[in-house]
Every structure is written in C-alpha cells, then in structure tokens.
Enzyme design. Sequence first.
Site, PDB file in Angstrom:
ATOM      1  N   LYS C  13       0.861  -1.199   0.000  1.00 53.14           N
ATOM      2  CA  LYS C  13       0.000   0.000   0.000  1.00 53.14           C
ATOM      3  C   LYS C  13       0.892   1.241   0.000  1.00 53.14           C
ATOM      4  CE  LYS C  13      -4.165  -2.214   1.576  1.00 53.14           C
ATOM      5  NZ  LYS C  13      -5.323  -2.212   2.481  1.00 53.14           N
ATOM      6  N   HIS C  95      -9.789  -2.806  -6.370  1.00 48.34           N
ATOM      7  CA  HIS C  95      -9.566  -2.901  -4.924  1.00 48.34           C
ATOM      8  C   HIS C  95     -10.597  -2.046  -4.183  1.00 48.34           C
ATOM      9  CE1 HIS C  95      -7.668  -2.523  -0.983  1.00 48.34           C
ATOM     10  NE2 HIS C  95      -7.030  -3.632  -1.295  1.00 48.34           N
ATOM     11  N   GLU C 143     -12.171 -10.495  -0.591  1.00 49.20           N
ATOM     12  CA  GLU C 143     -11.972  -9.880   0.721  1.00 49.20           C
ATOM     13  C   GLU C 143     -13.062  -8.861   1.004  1.00 49.20           C
ATOM     14  OE1 GLU C 143      -8.116  -8.016   1.079  1.00 49.20           O
ATOM     15  OE2 GLU C 143      -8.507  -6.558  -0.485  1.00 49.20           O
ATOM     16  N   ILE C 148     -10.416  -5.342   6.172  1.00 50.37           N
ATOM     17  CA  ILE C 148      -9.085  -4.818   5.850  1.00 50.37           C
ATOM     18  C   ILE C 148      -8.509  -4.042   7.033  1.00 50.37           C
ATOM     19  CG2 ILE C 148      -7.855  -3.201   4.331  1.00 50.37           C
ATOM     20  CD1 ILE C 148      -9.811  -4.026   2.101  1.00 50.37           C
TER      21      ILE C 148
END
Lengths: 226, 226, 226, 226
Positions: C13, C95, C143, C148
């Site tokens: 990230k 994402h 996910e 997260i």
Amino acid sequence: MTHTYPYFGVNFKVYPNTIGEGGLELAKTVERVHEETGANFVVTPQIPDLRLITSETDLTVSSPHVDPVSPGRGIGKVLPETLADAGIAGATINHAENRDTLTDIAKKIDRCNEVGLDSSVCVDSIEMGEAVAAFDPDALIYEKPEDISTDRAITTTHPERVERFVEMIESTNPRTKVLVGGGIRTAEHVRAAFELGADATGAASAISTADDPYERLTEIAGALPE
Amino acid sequence: MTHTYPYFGVNFKVYPNTIGEGGLELAKTVERVHEETGANFVVTPQIPDLRLITSETDLTVSSPHVDPVSPGRGIGKVLPETLADAGIAGATINHAENRDTLTDIAKKIDRCNEVGLDSSVCVDSIEMGEAVAAFDPDALIYEKPEDISTDRAITTTHPERVERFVEMIESTNPRTKVLVGGGIRTAEHVRAAFELGADATGAASAISTADDPYERLTEIAGALPE
Amino acid sequence: MTHTYPYFGVNFKVYPNTIGEGGLELAKTVERVHEETGANFVVTPQIPDLRLITSETDLTVSSPHVDPVSPGRGIGKVLPETLADAGIAGATINHAENRDTLTDIAKKIDRCNEVGLDSSVCVDSIEMGEAVAAFDPDALIYEKPEDISTDRAITTTHPERVERFVEMIESTNPRTKVLVGGGIRTAEHVRAAFELGADATGAASAISTADDPYERLTEIAGALPE
Amino acid sequence: MTHTYPYFGVNFKVYPNTIGEGGLELAKTVERVHEETGANFVVTPQIPDLRLITSETDLTVSSPHVDPVSPGRGIGKVLPETLADAGIAGATINHAENRDTLTDIAKKIDRCNEVGLDSSVCVDSIEMGEAVAAFDPDALIYEKPEDISTDRAITTTHPERVERFVEMIESTNPRTKVLVGGGIRTAEHVRAAFELGADATGAASAISTADDPYERLTEIAGALPE
C-alpha cells in the site's frame, strides 16, 4: 438572485420522513411557520419531489443537485432548464456528500446563471471560499464535513472562522451571500450565525429528524433577524 | 417484475422538448398510441418530472437513474424508496452515459429488489451481460455506446450478436429479460429485435427528437409482437 | 499465468516504511524468507517503486493499479505496456480502496491479457466473484472491505463463505485462482485459507507495519502448503 | 520552488515510445539539448518510470500525477512522499485528462508543499486560474482541452487571453508561475508564449511523437529567453 435574505434553509436530504407526502407535510410545516412568524425559509426536497413541493406550497424551493449539462443526451442528469421549469429557485453545488470537480463547479454556476437559478456552492475552508468566489456564485455555503449531523455548530466552536469567512467575501466579492451550516441545531446556533455576519444558515437532520419540526422551526424563526 | 413484456421503451434523456409540460405531452402521445394499438410502452422521463408523468398518465414509468443509498444522509441522491413512492416501476442502471462501479451495480439491484422496482442494467457485450446476470437483475439492456443516437441498430448491423446475447441469458438466467437498444429508429429495427429473441426494445433520440412522435410510435406499435 | 501458486502476497500500500529504500528493504526481507523456506511470495510495491523492486530482487512483483488505457494520450495513467516492460507480473483491479466501473474491469482484464500481465480482481461477495468470472480473470481476490487492516480474517470468522466461494469458482471457471484476503495476520489465518481451498492469500498492514517482518513472514512461510 | 524558470516542459503522457528505455532515451535527448544550449527543461515521464529518469539523468523531473493522500492505507495511490524520495521536483494537478475535485486540488497543493514538491495546476480559463490562485500553487498551467494534441497553440489563436491570464496572476498572486500549453509545437509558439509573459511552456505529442525530437527540441531551445 431568487432567494430572499436572511433565511433559514431546511435540507431534506433523503431522510425517511421526507419522501413524497412526508416531505410535503414537512414543507407545509415550514410554510406554516413562515406565515405565523414572517421568517424566510428555503426548502431543499428530494429531486423526484421538487415539483410536488413547488406546486403545493409557496415556499422558495432549491434543488439539492444540478448537473453541468445542456439539453440533449445525458441520461439521468438533472438539467438546469428542467429545474427552472419546475419553479425551483436555486441549486446546491459541491456538497460534502457529492464533491464536484473544479471544472464542473464553474460549469454549474454558468448554467445556473443562464437559466435563472441561484447557485449555492459548498466549501469547507476560507481558501476554498475565496477560490469559488472567482466564479461569482450567488452564495457560498461554509460548512465543515465533520460537523454535519452533529451538534458542533461552527458558530459555537469556531466563531472566529465564520467572521474571517464573512470578511473574506466582503473584500473579494461582496455580492456573494454567505450561508453557514454544519451542526446547526438550535435557535442559539442560528442567532450566532447572523451575529457573526452570515446572510443565511440552515440544517438538515436537526429538522428532518426532529420529534416536533414545528416547534423547532418556530424557535429558530425567532432567532432570524428581521 | 413490474414491466409488462413485450414493450417499447421511450427514453426522454434530457432532450429539450421533454422538459415538464413538453415531457407530459410526449407521454400523453405514448399513452394515446398504447390505447389505440394495445402496444405496451415504458417511458423514462427526466427525474424531476417523474411524479408529473405518473400522476397524469397510466403509463409504466421508469427512472433513468437510481442511487445505491438507503434513507438518511446523502444529498441529491435518488432514493429507491422515493421512486417507489412516486409510482415508478423500475430504474436504469449502468447506462453508457453514467457508468457504475461493479459494487454499485450489485447494491442498486439489491435496493431495487427491496422496494419493488424493476432493475434494468445496461451492458455492451455478451461477457458483461453474463457478468451482471450473476446479480439476477430483472432485465439487461444490451446496447453499444457507439450506436447510441445513430441509425446503426445492432439488430441490423450485427443480428448474430443479439441472438448470442439472448442464448447466453437463456442458458444462465432465463428469468432475466433482454432489451436491445442503441440506434433503434424504425419499425423494421423493432421487428428485427423481437425476431432475434429480445423481450423489449426502445429508443431515445428517435422519438424524443422526432418531427411527429405520434406517427413514429404508431408505426413502431405495429412492429411489436402481440 | 505469471504467478506461481500457492503464494502469500505482501501488499505495501502506501505505508510509510515502504517508500523507496524502505520498500526495497522489505522486499529483500521477503526474498530472504523465500530463499530460506522455499515459500512463494508476490510483492505489490508502490507504483513509482515498481522498477526498483524488479531490478533489485528476483521476486514476482505485482502492480497495485493499472489503467484501462492504450498507448497515446492519458496523462498520469498506468499503462499496461509500461508495467510489462518493467518486469511486472500482474496487476490488482477493483480494490476496495479504488473501485472500478464494470466497463473498466472488463477493459483492464483484456488489456492485461494483451500484454501478459496476470489480472487479479478484488470482489467482496460470491455473486460479485461469479460476475467477474465471466471475464475470465487470472485470479479473484475475495476480501471484505470491513476486514481490511483488522485481525478479523474471514478464514476464521466465516470459513464457510470461503468454501462456498471456492466451490463457485470451481463450478464456473476453474482456471481462475482464488486469493483470500482481509484481516490475514497470522500463520493460523494463512493455514486456514489454504485448508479452505484458496490458491493464495496475503496481507498489507500485518507485514508492512510489523515490528519484525522477517519473523512474521517466516512463521507464515511455514503455513504455506508445499 | 524546485523548478528553474524559464523552462520548456516535455510531457511523455503514455505515448508508445516513452515506455522504459524509450522514455529514458527521450530524456537523454532532452538532457543533451540542455547541455548543448543551456536551455532549461522539465520532463514528465510515466509514473512507473520516474525513478529510472531521476537516477539516469540530471534533469528536473515532474510527476504527471499525485494523490491527495498521506502514508498508510490507499492501494495504488501515488504518495507525495514517495515522489519526493524518488528525486521528483513537482507534480501536475487537475490535468484535462484527469480532472480533480476542488477539495482534492486544495489537498494536493497542501501535500506537495509539505514534502517539497512544486505544485502545477492545470486550468482552462482565467476565472479558473484565479480560483486556484487562492490556494497559492507554485504554478498554473493554462491550456484549453480542445487545443491539446493539435497545432492550434493559444499563443497564436488567442494571444490576448494569455496576456490577460498573466495580468490576472500578477495582480492576485505574483509568486505563482504561469505555464502556457495546449497545441504548442514550434519554436514560434514557444517564443510567443514568453513574449506574452509566460514563465514556461511545454508540449507532449509535439515532442513525444516527433520524427526527430533532438532537432525539434534544439529549435525550441533557441526560442527560450536567456
């Protein structure tokens, strides 16, 4: 300029009791308080309900959204001409829940001018207000996103910011009106907004989710300058 | 499912003559052709005009847009509950002029289901149709962005693609209806769409900017299967 | 397919210690654990650092982003050809922190295929996975956005969902690999992911902000199937 | 301020010959012309190639994009700190091919200031330039989207607009530099830009797709003021 100042704005957002007849009832309550107190109000209903409110009340009605488009293609767009045709007086631009590109802010203000809608542009800092003033909007709505739906009105927590905002507009574009929002819930908040130099103030959840909107609005009406 | 099939959809977009009374007049013309011919139509007016059309006609009315939101905050959003309250039958999702994220497509279909709106999702390829079929929408609108506002109807230029699209839906999610669009202008285009297996078809500019919408719609009505 | 399965993915990230030399040090740690344990890893550095990592390590390197563009205009876009030229093996699409339109997901997968990049598309439900499977991506990353940066790995909280996801892919597009993510922090989480049928798993904050990434990665390496 | 004025900017966009080694070769050509002529240049390579260009040349390198984020989560974002770490001197904001919200423009300028990057914000009108000047950017790039990739340089077609833009900046924020772009292709265009008061000018396609970039750049170098 189609809005009458000073005023208190009531933004319906999409709160559950502002749908259709519920929204009309809330608007009728606003109208009743206006008639009883003489205080000016502007209501901002849901888009599919705009014509319902303009046809059933004499209130000044603003649209919560407008698109930077011209007649033609563009499915699902909110055309400025259609708002004007519906008797709408203005439109909110660049709300914290719906940020616009700089290009679209400029286009939306232009398109509002072309069809006779008041343009009210949301900003959350003095610099951002100064920036948008370059496009000569009818009004700036100064509110911090983090204050929205709280009871932390900037008029109480940071009154000096409101004063500086008002001074900035007076020195750069005195024609533009200033509305202060975000966390405005009480008559005290409203009184403070006008004492600090705002031309208007308003609320969404404080009215739309109030147990007794009539009572709340009547209190607020008493806090508006004559 | 709130729409009656087969049907021909008339999308107003934001064409100049579809604003307010102009849109109502166009809707009345559609209604007249329906009454005279028995053909089914669905009209998709501008959002601020939706209640005007549902209150003044008996047509099936669809919204050109819906937001993936629930009642509460969310300024300027088109709330599914408000559309349902206005007597709207369905909503268009992921139009080529207004693309949605995959996440929002899923949420919009869910929210439409929750309030009883037909969900019609635009796609421009067989793979994209197969993808969206996973969310079990009420209908898929198969149209190529490059055909929109032209006279190159896919039913004429690539009929085999329409057939393959229809076969794909029949084998993956036969409950989902198929509307073919993009460049549909004539009765021939419409007839071909149904011969290729579509459940519905429609147009925007071909009707909204027609010299004589009544005549055009009457011709098209004759091309709809009974 | 350019990735070797099973693998554990390390997503940098934009954590502060993954910038430039910091990111290279982290990548070198990953490489060391790979050399010591034989476990496969894929690292996803920051975009401006991609070439630094491919030139200084032998790791499989994936890009955290790719744009659905072709060579030409398009300022600031991440061109698939440029990633391939830099020795990148794949790219993450859709994402949760960067959602794509359905149209762009389709285009990105196509463009990745054209230049030889593995496409890994994030989804947060079985339906969404089934939808994206229609585009035949190389991998799906399953996910939940709410997991997260937490320690609530779906492999522990809802193992049955992972099993159902894996079954769905096996029945619809068995070629597509499944990576499970979101809240993966421990060797137990990793072991569970593979026991539930995943082909890969991975983490971001659990490694990028770990006190001792070497120790954490070595534990995790021991949980990967041979 | 990290850029040296006056300069000519070479924007690689994602033109096919600017990928990796191709981009490095173009940058080396720019460097050679700088060394031979003393003219200042700023190159704007593709994001994955930024470190390649800063490590292999002594040029002033700018990023075609930056995100308004801070270190932490945020997959695929271009972090200001990472650009600074890579030896990048500045970043382009609000390009016509990638419009930013007003809020993001303000945040990007702030974040660039915090890490020592020059902020260069694209605008396409004098009003928009005046608006952005309120955020005190290091530079404004004045270019019309419709001129990009053409040979209709605003310096030739509307020189008076450039003069008015320069005057506006001098009276509102003289610290801010002005770059004129859009359709700049020839030494004449460049000479005109500086005669009209610009501090810099630049091009993308005119150099990136030129048959002989060296020759083109050498001509242009001769048109830069000393």
